[in-house]
Design a protein around this motif. Structure first.
Motif, PDB file in Angstrom:
ATOM      1  N   GLN A 124      26.924  21.975  37.765  1.00 23.96           N
ATOM      2  CA  GLN A 124      27.383  20.679  38.235  1.00 23.96           C
ATOM      3  C   GLN A 124      28.849  20.711  38.649  1.00 23.96           C
ATOM      4  OE1 GLN A 124      25.445  18.034  38.833  1.00 23.96           O
ATOM      5  NE2 GLN A 124      23.759  19.399  38.329  1.00 23.96           N
ATOM      6  N   ASN A 125      29.703  21.281  37.820  1.00 23.75           N
ATOM      7  CA  ASN A 125      31.145  21.294  38.095  1.00 23.75           C
ATOM      8  C   ASN A 125      31.587  22.700  38.454  1.00 23.75           C
ATOM      9  OD1 ASN A 125      31.483  18.504  37.478  1.00 23.75           O
ATOM     10  ND2 ASN A 125      31.413  19.006  35.296  1.00 23.75           N
ATOM     11  N   VAL A 126      31.210  23.154  39.607  1.00 25.30           N
ATOM     12  CA  VAL A 126      31.533  24.499  40.072  1.00 25.30           C
ATOM     13  C   VAL A 126      32.222  24.377  41.422  1.00 25.30           C
ATOM     14  CG1 VAL A 126      29.594  25.556  38.869  1.00 25.30           C
ATOM     15  CG2 VAL A 126      29.298  24.746  41.211  1.00 25.30           C
ATOM     16  N   PRO A 127      32.976  25.407  41.815  1.00 28.28           N
ATOM     17  CA  PRO A 127      33.652  25.354  43.121  1.00 28.28           C
ATOM     18  C   PRO A 127      32.660  25.265  44.271  1.00 28.28           C
ATOM     19  CG  PRO A 127      33.900  27.500  42.082  1.00 28.28           C
ATOM     20  CD  PRO A 127      33.258  26.633  41.080  1.00 28.28           C
ATOM     21  N   SER A 128      33.072  24.600  45.322  1.00 26.37           N
ATOM     22  CA  SER A 128      32.206  24.482  46.494  1.00 26.37           C
ATOM     23  C   SER A 128      32.211  25.781  47.274  1.00 26.37           C
ATOM     24  CB  SER A 128      32.685  23.331  47.393  1.00 26.37           C
ATOM     25  OG  SER A 128      33.945  23.654  47.967  1.00 26.37           O
ATOM     26  N   ILE A 129      31.241  25.931  48.152  1.00 22.42           N
ATOM     27  CA  ILE A 129      31.139  27.137  48.962  1.00 22.42           C
ATOM     28  C   ILE A 129      32.315  27.239  49.927  1.00 22.42           C
ATOM     29  CG2 ILE A 129      29.803  26.123  50.839  1.00 22.42           C
ATOM     30  CD1 ILE A 129      29.309  29.596  49.204  1.00 22.42           C
ATOM     31  N   LYS A 154      45.371  39.884  34.884  1.00 22.20           N
ATOM     32  CA  LYS A 154      46.193  38.789  34.386  1.00 22.20           C
ATOM     33  C   LYS A 154      45.495  37.433  34.439  1.00 22.20           C
ATOM     34  CE  LYS A 154      49.733  41.407  33.512  1.00 22.20           C
ATOM     35  NZ  LYS A 154      50.206  41.623  32.110  1.00 22.20           N
ATOM     36  N   ARG A 155      44.671  37.216  35.479  1.00 20.11           N
ATOM     37  CA  ARG A 155      44.095  35.881  35.674  1.00 20.11           C
ATOM     38  C   ARG A 155      42.578  35.880  35.807  1.00 20.11           C
ATOM     39  NH1 ARG A 155      48.361  32.761  39.731  1.00 20.11           N
ATOM     40  NH2 ARG A 155      50.158  32.872  38.314  1.00 20.11           N
ATOM     41  N   ALA A 156      41.951  37.049  35.666  1.00 21.86           N
ATOM     42  CA  ALA A 156      40.493  37.142  35.756  1.00 21.86           C
ATOM     43  C   ALA A 156      39.993  36.628  37.108  1.00 21.86           C
ATOM     44  CB  ALA A 156      39.817  36.385  34.615  1.00 21.86           C
ATOM     45  N   SER A 157      40.773  36.835  38.150  1.00 18.90           N
ATOM     46  CA  SER A 157      40.386  36.403  39.495  1.00 18.90           C
ATOM     47  C   SER A 157      41.098  37.283  40.507  1.00 18.90           C
ATOM     48  CB  SER A 157      40.757  34.937  39.721  1.00 18.90           C
ATOM     49  OG  SER A 157      42.143  34.735  39.543  1.00 18.90           O
ATOM     50  N   SER A 158      40.543  37.321  41.706  1.00 16.14           N
ATOM     51  CA  SER A 158      41.190  38.071  42.777  1.00 16.14           C
ATOM     52  C   SER A 158      42.394  37.299  43.296  1.00 16.14           C
ATOM     53  CB  SER A 158      40.189  38.330  43.904  1.00 16.14           C
ATOM     54  OG  SER A 158      39.874  37.110  44.572  1.00 16.14           O
ATOM     55  N   PHE A 159      43.105  37.906  44.236  1.00 11.90           N
ATOM     56  CA  PHE A 159      44.286  37.268  44.812  1.00 11.90           C
ATOM     57  C   PHE A 159      43.919  35.932  45.452  1.00 11.90           C
ATOM     58  CE2 PHE A 159      47.085  36.750  48.564  1.00 11.90           C
ATOM     59  CZ  PHE A 159      48.292  36.604  47.904  1.00 11.90           C
ATOM     60  N   ARG A 194      36.834  34.274  37.595  1.00 12.24           N
ATOM     61  CA  ARG A 194      35.564  34.986  37.398  1.00 12.24           C
ATOM     62  C   ARG A 194      35.195  34.958  35.914  1.00 12.24           C
ATOM     63  NH1 ARG A 194      34.914  40.008  41.559  1.00 12.24           N
ATOM     64  NH2 ARG A 194      35.859  39.001  43.377  1.00 12.24           N
ATOM     65  N   THR A 195      33.966  34.543  35.634  1.00 14.85           N
ATOM     66  CA  THR A 195      33.492  34.492  34.252  1.00 14.85           C
ATOM     67  C   THR A 195      32.107  35.120  34.169  1.00 14.85           C
ATOM     68  OG1 THR A 195      32.522  32.297  34.579  1.00 14.85           O
ATOM     69  CG2 THR A 195      34.789  32.391  33.778  1.00 14.85           C
ATOM     70  N   ASP A 196      31.733  35.497  32.955  1.00 14.95           N
ATOM     71  CA  ASP A 196      30.400  36.043  32.718  1.00 14.95           C
ATOM     72  C   ASP A 196      29.357  34.947  32.918  1.00 14.95           C
ATOM     73  OD1 ASP A 196      28.002  36.719  30.732  1.00 14.95           O
ATOM     74  OD2 ASP A 196      29.020  38.604  31.256  1.00 14.95           O
ATOM     75  N   THR A 197      28.273  35.286  33.611  1.00 15.92           N
ATOM     76  CA  THR A 197      27.262  34.285  33.940  1.00 15.92           C
ATOM     77  C   THR A 197      26.638  33.672  32.696  1.00 15.92           C
ATOM     78  OG1 THR A 197      26.763  35.515  35.963  1.00 15.92           O
ATOM     79  CG2 THR A 197      25.160  33.862  35.267  1.00 15.92           C
ATOM     80  N   LYS A 198      26.386  34.480  31.664  1.00 12.44           N
ATOM     81  CA  LYS A 198      25.693  33.991  30.467  1.00 12.44           C
ATOM     82  C   LYS A 198      26.649  33.386  29.447  1.00 12.44           C
ATOM     83  CE  LYS A 198      21.758  37.161  30.808  1.00 12.44           C
ATOM     84  NZ  LYS A 198      20.961  38.211  30.112  1.00 12.44           N
ATOM     85  N   THR A 199      27.739  34.113  29.131  1.00 12.52           N
ATOM     86  CA  THR A 199      28.626  33.670  28.050  1.00 12.52           C
ATOM     87  C   THR A 199      29.756  32.768  28.526  1.00 12.52           C
ATOM     88  OG1 THR A 199      30.067  35.620  28.259  1.00 12.52           O
ATOM     89  CG2 THR A 199      28.132  35.811  26.822  1.00 12.52           C
ATOM     90  N   GLY A 200      30.123  32.847  29.805  1.00 15.49           N
ATOM     91  CA  GLY A 200      31.241  32.066  30.308  1.00 15.49           C
ATOM     92  C   GLY A 200      32.594  32.643  29.951  1.00 15.49           C
ATOM     93  N   GLU A 201      32.619  33.857  29.377  1.00 16.22           N
ATOM     94  CA  GLU A 201      33.864  34.496  28.989  1.00 16.22           C
ATOM     95  C   GLU A 201      34.518  35.188  30.194  1.00 16.22           C
ATOM     96  OE1 GLU A 201      35.340  34.285  26.072  1.00 16.22           O
ATOM     97  OE2 GLU A 201      33.731  32.958  25.373  1.00 16.22           O
ATOM     98  N   PRO A 202      35.854  35.382  30.168  1.00 16.03           N
ATOM     99  CA  PRO A 202      36.535  36.101  31.263  1.00 16.03           C
ATOM    100  C   PRO A 202      36.064  37.546  31.372  1.00 16.03           C
ATOM    101  CG  PRO A 202      38.103  34.871  29.924  1.00 16.03           C
ATOM    102  CD  PRO A 202      36.798  34.836  29.186  1.00 16.03           C
ATOM    103  N   LEU A 203      36.565  38.237  32.382  1.00 13.09           N
ATOM    104  CA  LEU A 203      36.116  39.590  32.683  1.00 13.09           C
ATOM    105  C   LEU A 203      36.467  40.575  31.574  1.00 13.09           C
ATOM    106  CD1 LEU A 203      37.300  39.864  36.396  1.00 13.09           C
ATOM    107  CD2 LEU A 203      35.076  39.155  35.568  1.00 13.09           C
ATOM    108  N   LEU A 219      31.847  32.331  39.706  1.00  7.91           N
ATOM    109  CA  LEU A 219      33.156  31.699  39.868  1.00  7.91           C
ATOM    110  C   LEU A 219      33.142  30.303  39.263  1.00  7.91           C
ATOM    111  CD1 LEU A 219      34.301  32.688  43.479  1.00  7.91           C
ATOM    112  CD2 LEU A 219      35.366  33.346  41.329  1.00  7.91           C
ATOM    113  N   ARG A 220      34.157  30.022  38.469  1.00  4.93           N
ATOM    114  CA  ARG A 220      34.291  28.713  37.827  1.00  4.93           C
ATOM    115  C   ARG A 220      35.748  28.280  37.853  1.00  4.93           C
ATOM    116  NH1 ARG A 220      29.678  28.907  38.377  1.00  4.93           N
ATOM    117  NH2 ARG A 220      27.982  28.637  36.860  1.00  4.93           N
ATOM    118  N   TYR A 221      35.984  27.008  37.615  1.00  3.77           N
ATOM    119  CA  TYR A 221      37.337  26.543  37.370  1.00  3.77           C
ATOM    120  C   TYR A 221      37.727  26.969  35.955  1.00  3.77           C
ATOM    121  CZ  TYR A 221      36.647  23.566  41.444  1.00  3.77           C
ATOM    122  OH  TYR A 221      36.399  23.109  42.707  1.00  3.77           O
TER     123      TYR A 221
END
Length: 297
Positions: free
Chosen positions: A12-17, A74-79, A88-97, A173-175
């Protein structure tokens, strides 16, 4: 059906395409912009491996990988994802990389676009290609088709991953739940890199083909390499008007270099370019895209 409903509820609360696409565009901008900067300063790896095999490559892929890995650490995300506030988070657990996921993500972010760009360039210039290169191009077509399918499934909130790479790494990808915790100097450094993104966009625009055509008429023809180091007997053999600077014969199939403005035989300049990667007269770095055929009317 119950599993699909659960996936929809979690999306429901995920980034748009559109945000994801903008982040990918910014990531894809890093390599060509850095290439232009390094070409300007003449920073390239250039040496012979063995025999006639010549290795000439730029630093851009290495710097791109280091930059992406730094952000993933540092931020678990690309530039680009960090620029748009995604993580970027794990699909099942929601934890960072995890550490392996960080390394794999940085490698795939850099390697796949680099290989695809090189294969397309060789194919567009009609260079000799091996059979495995043709198979790789077909695999990239299949991969892009798979990306389109995943994007559609993500768009209708049926999939947690917007690309097959994210699905294979079990990422999404999540906020971020909370702002990343960083020390002062790391925060300043990463902020400077994000500001640098606007500079990279400017460099990409400045060197685009359309802009080059607009300002090309105002550029002065560069001076050739200094002749003071050449002996007098060599100076007498320099090409005259209408002669190719490479073979010193009458120009056949005239081809101009857009960077320097000098005209050569098509075969001469292509052969010289493949070995040296520069203009024979000015020694400026050039590519096959900088060559322009001249047709007399």
């Amino acid at each position: 059906m119950a599993e699909a409903a659960n996936v929809r509820q979690n999306l429901q609360n995920v980034p748009s395409i559109f945000e994801i696409s903008a982040a990918e565009t910014l990531d894809n901008l890093i390599y060509p912009a850095l290439s232009k900067v390094f070409d300007y300063f003449g920073l390239r790896l250039d040496f012979k491996l063995w025999g006639q095999l010549h290795f000439r490559e730029e630093f851009s892929p290495v710097v791109t990988w280091v930059l992406q890995y730094l952000y993933l650490r540092k931020r678990a995300s690309s530039f680009g994802e960090s620029f748009y506030g995604l993580q970027r988070t794990d699909t099942k657990t929601g934890e960072p990389l995890t550490r392996p996921q960080q390394f794999k993500s940085a490698t795939l972010l850099t390697l796949l676009p680099y290989i695809e760009r090189k294969l397309k360039a060789r194919s567009a210039h009609h260079e000799e290609t091996f059979s495995w290169e043709s198979h790789l191009i077909k695999l990239f077509h299949i991969y892009n088709a798979s990306r389109a399918v995943h994007t559609f499934l993500y768009l209708i909130k049926y999939s947690a991953s917007h690309s097959p790479i994210f699905r294979a790494l079990r990422l999404t990808l999540r906020y971020p739940r909370e702002p990343p915790t960083e020390d002062k100097w790391t925060y300043i450094f990463l902020k400077m890199l994000e500001v640098l993104a606007f500079f990279l966009q400017f460099v990409q625009w400045w060197y685009s083909n359309d802009q080059r055509r607009k300002v090309g008429g105002t550029l002065q023809n560069p001076e050739p390499m200094p002749e003071r180091q050449l002996p007098d007997e060599v100076k007498k053999t320099l090409p005259k008007q209408g002669e190719c600077p490479v073979c010193l014969l009458r120009i056949q199939t005239p081809t101009a270099c857009a960077v320097s403005g000098y005209v050569y035989c098509w075969k001469c300049i292509v052969t010289y370019l493949k070995e040296h990667g520069s203009c024979p007269v000015t020694d400026y770095p050039i590519t096959l895209d900088d060559l322009v055929r001249i047709y007399e009317t």
